[in-house]
Design a protein around this motif. Structure first.
Motif, PDB file in Angstrom:
ATOM      1  N   GLY A   1       0.811  -1.207   0.000  1.00  0.00           N
ATOM      2  CA  GLY A   1       0.000   0.000   0.000  1.00  0.00           C
ATOM      3  C   GLY A   1       0.846   1.260   0.000  1.00  0.00           C
ATOM      4  O   GLY A   1       0.541   2.237  -0.705  1.00  0.00           O
ATOM      5  N   ARG A   2       1.933   1.251   0.772  1.00  0.00           N
ATOM      6  CA  ARG A   2       2.824   2.413   0.792  1.00  0.00           C
ATOM      7  C   ARG A   2       3.490   2.615  -0.561  1.00  0.00           C
ATOM      8  O   ARG A   2       3.648   3.742  -1.034  1.00  0.00           O
TER       9      ARG A   2
ATOM     10  N   ASP B   1      -6.720  -9.146   3.432  1.00  0.00           N
ATOM     11  CA  ASP B   1      -7.466 -10.238   2.814  1.00  0.00           C
ATOM     12  C   ASP B   1      -8.899  -9.794   2.549  1.00  0.00           C
ATOM     13  O   ASP B   1      -9.271  -8.644   2.817  1.00  0.00           O
ATOM     14  N   ASP B   2      -9.686 -10.726   2.017  1.00  0.00           N
ATOM     15  CA  ASP B   2     -11.064 -10.394   1.653  1.00  0.00           C
ATOM     16  C   ASP B   2     -11.880  -9.970   2.869  1.00  0.00           C
ATOM     17  O   ASP B   2     -12.692  -9.045   2.785  1.00  0.00           O
TER      18      ASP B   2
ATOM     19  N   VAL C   1      -7.028  -4.004  -4.927  1.00  0.00           N
ATOM     20  CA  VAL C   1      -5.855  -4.779  -5.332  1.00  0.00           C
ATOM     21  C   VAL C   1      -5.437  -5.771  -4.258  1.00  0.00           C
ATOM     22  O   VAL C   1      -4.337  -6.324  -4.305  1.00  0.00           O
ATOM     23  N   THR C   2      -6.319  -6.019  -3.294  1.00  0.00           N
ATOM     24  CA  THR C   2      -6.085  -7.045  -2.284  1.00  0.00           C
ATOM     25  C   THR C   2      -6.173  -8.421  -2.945  1.00  0.00           C
ATOM     26  O   THR C   2      -7.009  -8.644  -3.817  1.00  0.00           O
ATOM     27  N   THR C   3      -5.326  -9.359  -2.540  1.00  0.00           N
ATOM     28  CA  THR C   3      -5.381 -10.703  -3.102  1.00  0.00           C
ATOM     29  C   THR C   3      -6.625 -11.422  -2.590  1.00  0.00           C
ATOM     30  O   THR C   3      -6.788 -11.622  -1.382  1.00  0.00           O
TER      31      THR C   3
ATOM     32  N   LEU D   1     -13.389  -2.020  -9.819  1.00  0.00           N
ATOM     33  CA  LEU D   1     -12.353  -2.736 -10.563  1.00  0.00           C
ATOM     34  C   LEU D   1     -11.620  -3.640  -9.589  1.00  0.00           C
ATOM     35  O   LEU D   1     -11.227  -3.199  -8.502  1.00  0.00           O
ATOM     36  N   ASP D   2     -11.435  -4.880  -9.964  1.00  0.00           N
ATOM     37  CA  ASP D   2     -10.606  -5.774  -9.163  1.00  0.00           C
ATOM     38  C   ASP D   2      -9.228  -5.827  -9.787  1.00  0.00           C
ATOM     39  O   ASP D   2      -9.092  -5.951 -11.011  1.00  0.00           O
TER      40      ASP D   2
END
Length: 303
Positions: free
Chosen positions: A19-20, A74-75, A97-99, A120-121
């Motif tokens: 994120g940074r 995470d989700d 943009v999290t997995t 948008l994923d």
């Protein structure tokens, strides 16, 4: 959504290492950048550089920008965070943009649509240090309008590719590529353990393994042809031939006292196909056992 303005404000939720890196690349690209993180202190370096604003709450961070990039653990953390932000997120674009799994991405996309949020994923094929460099690759799926409108922004992070309106597709490709990677690394670990049982340093083995594995990738297209056509005619070495080789690799591991779990998976895939009567076909035939695994009381690999 209107065409993106040159310096669209962007908010980044989540300030782990990735994120940074994302916030830094967006800020360097000239976009007013607001950040938020659940725990304190993560934004200190970004704020100290000037031009990055730390919001006191997630809601205030969201209200600062029409585009919100979500990069969390995470989700579950995504759901918990966004659920509390329904009102401020309405009319904005969320780029997650999290997995996550493909189904999780689709569920979030459905939730977003129900609340008037564009979605948008994204999947990041890079480590934090690569963000903003040409070697970074990011995969996207979901709103094509959002992707087209904000492509210049997205490309500040790395190469951007859109895979379709189905929000789960980016994640599907991401996890497929990662699955291939982890399997390769596990195979390398087995090889390193095997020669390491006789005192060979892993670094020395890596010098041989890297060019060997690179050369073997030249065979991927041929395997893909078998997979797509379901024609597994063996041009050279049959499954039965490969079974002898793989069984020997496993036996050597047992003799050397190393774990054979990695190679045992390959043995199992081969044995299932031979048992089903496909011993004369090519090694690529194991694909059928992967995409059609046995269910219930019996196998269903035979075609």
């Amino acid at each position: 959504m209107n065409a993106q303005q040159p310096h669209t404000p962007v908010t980044v939720l989540g300030l782990g290492a990735m994120g940074r890196a994302i916030a830094g690349a967006i800020h360097r690209g000239g976009h007013p950048t607001t950040v938020w993180n659940r725990s304190a202190g993560r934004a200190d370096d970004l704020v100290a550089q000037g031009g990055v604003t730390l919001a006191p709450s997630a809601a205030e961070a969201v209200r600062a920008s029409p585009v919100v990039v979500v990069c969390l653990l995470d989700d579950a953390s995504v759901r918990d965070t966004l659920a509390a932000l329904v009102d401020p997120l309405a009319g904005r674009l969320v780029v997650n943009v999290t997995t996550v799994t493909p189904n999780q991405a689709r569920e979030t996309a459905t939730w977003a649509a129900e609340h008037g949020i564009e979605y948008l994923d994204g999947a990041i094929m890079a480590i934090p240090e690569m963000i903003g460099l040409p070697v970074a690759s990011l995969l996207y799926s979901g709103s094509q309008a959002a992707f087209d409108t904000h492509r210049n922004l997205l490309e500040l992070l790395g190469g951007a590719r859109w895979f379709g309106e189905d929000a789960g597709l980016a994640s599907l490709y991401d996890l497929a590529l990662l699955g291939s990677m982890y399997s390769m690394f596990a195979g390398f670990a087995y090889g390193a353990a095997l020669v390491g049982s006789e005192g060979v340093p892993a670094a020395e083995f890596a010098e041989m393994a890297a060019p060997w594995l690179t050369a073997m990738t030249g065979g991927l297209a041929g395997h893909a042809e078998h997979f797509d056509s379901a024609d597994y005619t063996a041009e050279t070495q049959s499954l039965t031939f490969n079974k002898a080789a793989v069984d020997t690799i496993a036996e050597a591991g047992r003799d050397q006292g190393v774990g054979t779990e990695v190679i045992a998976v390959v043995q199992h895939l081969i044995d299932r196909q031979i048992t089903a009567g496909h011993g004369k076909e090519s090694f690529a035939r194991i694909f059928e056992g992967i995409r059609r695994p046995p269910t219930g009381g019996g196998g269903n690999e035979g075609r």
